[in-house]
Write a protein that holds these residues in place. Structure first.
Motif, short mmCIF file in Angstrom:
data_model
loop_
_atom_site.label_atom_id
_atom_site.label_comp_id
_atom_site.label_asym_id
_atom_site.label_seq_id
_atom_site.Cartn_x
_atom_site.Cartn_y
_atom_site.Cartn_z
N GLU A 169 0.84 -1.19 0.00
CA GLU A 169 0.00 0.00 0.00
C GLU A 169 0.88 1.25 0.00
OE1 GLU A 169 -2.59 -0.15 3.38
OE2 GLU A 169 -2.81 -2.33 3.23
N ILE A 170 0.61 2.15 -0.90
CA ILE A 170 1.29 3.45 -0.92
C ILE A 170 0.38 4.43 -0.19
CG2 ILE A 170 2.25 5.28 -2.34
CD1 ILE A 170 3.78 2.59 -2.38
N ILE A 171 0.80 4.84 1.00
CA ILE A 171 -0.03 5.71 1.84
C ILE A 171 0.04 7.15 1.36
CG2 ILE A 171 -0.41 6.53 4.20
CD1 ILE A 171 0.91 3.85 5.11
N ALA A 172 1.25 7.60 1.04
CA ALA A 172 1.45 8.95 0.51
C ALA A 172 2.70 8.94 -0.35
CB ALA A 172 1.60 9.96 1.65
N GLY A 173 2.70 9.76 -1.39
CA GLY A 173 3.84 9.81 -2.30
C GLY A 173 3.49 9.24 -3.66
N GLU A 174 4.50 8.92 -4.44
CA GLU A 174 4.28 8.38 -5.78
C GLU A 174 5.47 7.54 -6.20
OE1 GLU A 174 3.60 9.96 -10.39
OE2 GLU A 174 3.06 11.26 -8.69
N VAL A 175 5.19 6.35 -6.77
CA VAL A 175 6.25 5.45 -7.21
C VAL A 175 5.91 4.87 -8.58
CG1 VAL A 175 6.80 4.80 -4.82
CG2 VAL A 175 5.22 3.38 -6.13
N GLU A 176 6.93 4.36 -9.25
CA GLU A 176 6.75 3.56 -10.46
C GLU A 176 7.26 2.16 -10.16
OE1 GLU A 176 8.54 5.11 -13.95
OE2 GLU A 176 7.29 6.91 -14.03
N VAL A 177 6.47 1.15 -10.48
CA VAL A 177 6.83 -0.24 -10.18
C VAL A 177 6.95 -1.02 -11.48
CG1 VAL A 177 6.17 -2.33 -8.94
CG2 VAL A 177 5.56 -0.09 -8.01
N GLU A 178 8.01 -1.82 -11.58
CA GLU A 178 8.23 -2.63 -12.77
C GLU A 178 8.70 -4.02 -12.35
OE1 GLU A 178 11.00 -2.62 -16.81
OE2 GLU A 178 10.42 -0.72 -15.86
N ALA A 229 6.06 -0.01 -16.76
CA ALA A 229 6.05 0.44 -15.36
C ALA A 229 4.65 0.95 -15.00
CB ALA A 229 7.09 1.53 -15.15
N GLU A 230 4.21 0.62 -13.80
CA GLU A 230 2.90 1.07 -13.32
C GLU A 230 3.11 2.17 -12.28
OE1 GLU A 230 -1.18 -0.72 -11.24
OE2 GLU A 230 0.58 -1.99 -11.52
N VAL A 231 2.42 3.28 -12.46
CA VAL A 231 2.49 4.39 -11.52
C VAL A 231 1.48 4.16 -10.40
CG1 VAL A 231 2.19 6.88 -11.20
CG2 VAL A 231 3.26 6.00 -13.29
N ILE A 232 1.97 4.19 -9.16
CA ILE A 232 1.12 4.01 -7.99
C ILE A 232 1.23 5.27 -7.13
CG2 ILE A 232 0.57 2.53 -6.02
CD1 ILE A 232 0.39 1.06 -8.65
N LYS A 233 0.09 5.86 -6.82
CA LYS A 233 0.06 7.09 -6.03
C LYS A 233 -0.51 6.83 -4.65
CE LYS A 233 -0.47 9.98 -10.14
NZ LYS A 233 -1.28 11.03 -10.83
N GLY A 234 -0.40 7.83 -3.78
CA GLY A 234 -0.93 7.71 -2.43
C GLY A 234 -2.39 7.30 -2.43
N GLY A 235 -2.73 6.31 -1.58
CA GLY A 235 -4.08 5.79 -1.52
C GLY A 235 -4.32 4.59 -2.42
N GLU A 236 -3.28 4.19 -3.19
CA GLU A 236 -3.39 3.04 -4.08
C GLU A 236 -2.47 1.92 -3.60
OE1 GLU A 236 -4.52 5.55 -8.12
OE2 GLU A 236 -2.55 4.60 -7.96
N PHE A 237 -2.50 0.77 -4.28
CA PHE A 237 -1.68 -0.37 -3.87
C PHE A 237 -1.31 -1.21 -5.08
CE2 PHE A 237 -6.05 -1.91 -3.67
CZ PHE A 237 -5.96 -3.13 -4.32
N PHE A 238 -0.35 -2.12 -4.89
CA PHE A 238 -0.05 -3.12 -5.90
C PHE A 238 0.30 -4.43 -5.21
CE2 PHE A 238 3.92 -0.93 -4.96
CZ PHE A 238 4.88 -1.92 -4.92
N GLU A 239 0.25 -5.52 -5.96
CA GLU A 239 0.50 -6.86 -5.43
C GLU A 239 1.82 -7.40 -5.97
OE1 GLU A 239 -1.51 -8.11 -3.21
OE2 GLU A 239 -3.20 -6.73 -3.45
N VAL A 240 2.55 -8.08 -5.10
CA VAL A 240 3.83 -8.69 -5.47
C VAL A 240 3.72 -10.20 -5.30
CG1 VAL A 240 6.31 -8.75 -5.01
CG2 VAL A 240 5.02 -6.62 -4.63
#
Length: 203
Positions: free
Chosen positions: A154-163, A170-181
């Protein structure tokens, strides 16, 4: 993120092969790369309406779910279940991209986990149900993480790119969003701004 749940009611013949069915279902996690997480549950409710097993699968998109449904390894399991006169019911739904803002009755480890010369730090949280999480912060930069267990990030705050290694997009994930590993995998993450995160480990 899509959650796919299948309830299985076993025939008498199926109950004799229950352990084999569970193994085949669990093996799908290693055989089908687009599965982000998979869990097989065994029912304990003593009710006539109860089903015997539940299969839960997480995939990224509806398109991935369709690909999973028509995958050769999946179809082989379906044919095996049909040969045992297994009755199934299914529920598919999309998970909302939101995160919880607090823990209840959790235990927190005081000592920090530090990675990449302190650019990524976290503390371990044991939730009230025993689930292990890490709550941390990442400074801007690019990092590669590896994991044995599946993770819900879970990305609580901020912004990341995940690949991920098998996906060049690459998927952009922003605060309030999530991704699965997926379990036994690695991923690259580019942290664009100071980012708060919460990682939940899925057994």
């Amino acid at each position: 993120m899509i959650k796919h749940i299948v309830f299985l009611k076993l025939s008498d013949a199926g109950k004799q092969h229950q352990d084999e069915i569970i193994v085949k279902l669990n093996n799908l996690k290693d055989e089908i790369e687009l599965i982000r997480a998979l869990e097989v549950g065994v029912n304990f409710a003593q009710e006539d309406r109860a089903y015997d097993l539940a299969l839960t699968v997480l995939v990224d998109t509806k398109e991935d779910l369709q690909a999973y449904a028509t995958c050769e390894q999946h179809l082989k399991v379906i044919e095996f279940l049909k040969s045992l006169d297994t009755i199934t019911k299914v529920v598919d739904y999309e998970l909302p991209k939101k995160v919880d803002s607090e823990f209840s009755n959790a235990k927190i480890t005081k000592k920090a986990n530090q990675y990449f010369d302190g650019q990524v730090t976290s503390r371990t949280v044991i939730d009230s149900d025993g689930t292990r999480k890490t709550l941390g912060i990442m400074m801007p930069g690019t990092y590669t993480f590896s994991t044995d267990l599946a993770e819900h990030m879970e990305i609580i705050a901020g912004e990341v790119e995940v690949e991920f290694p098998d996906d060049s997009n690459a998927e952009v994930i922003k605060g309030g969003e999530f991704f699965e590993v997926p379990a036994n995998s690695s991923f690259d993450i580019k942290v664009k701004t100071v980012t708060d995160y919460c990682c939940t480990y899925i057994k």
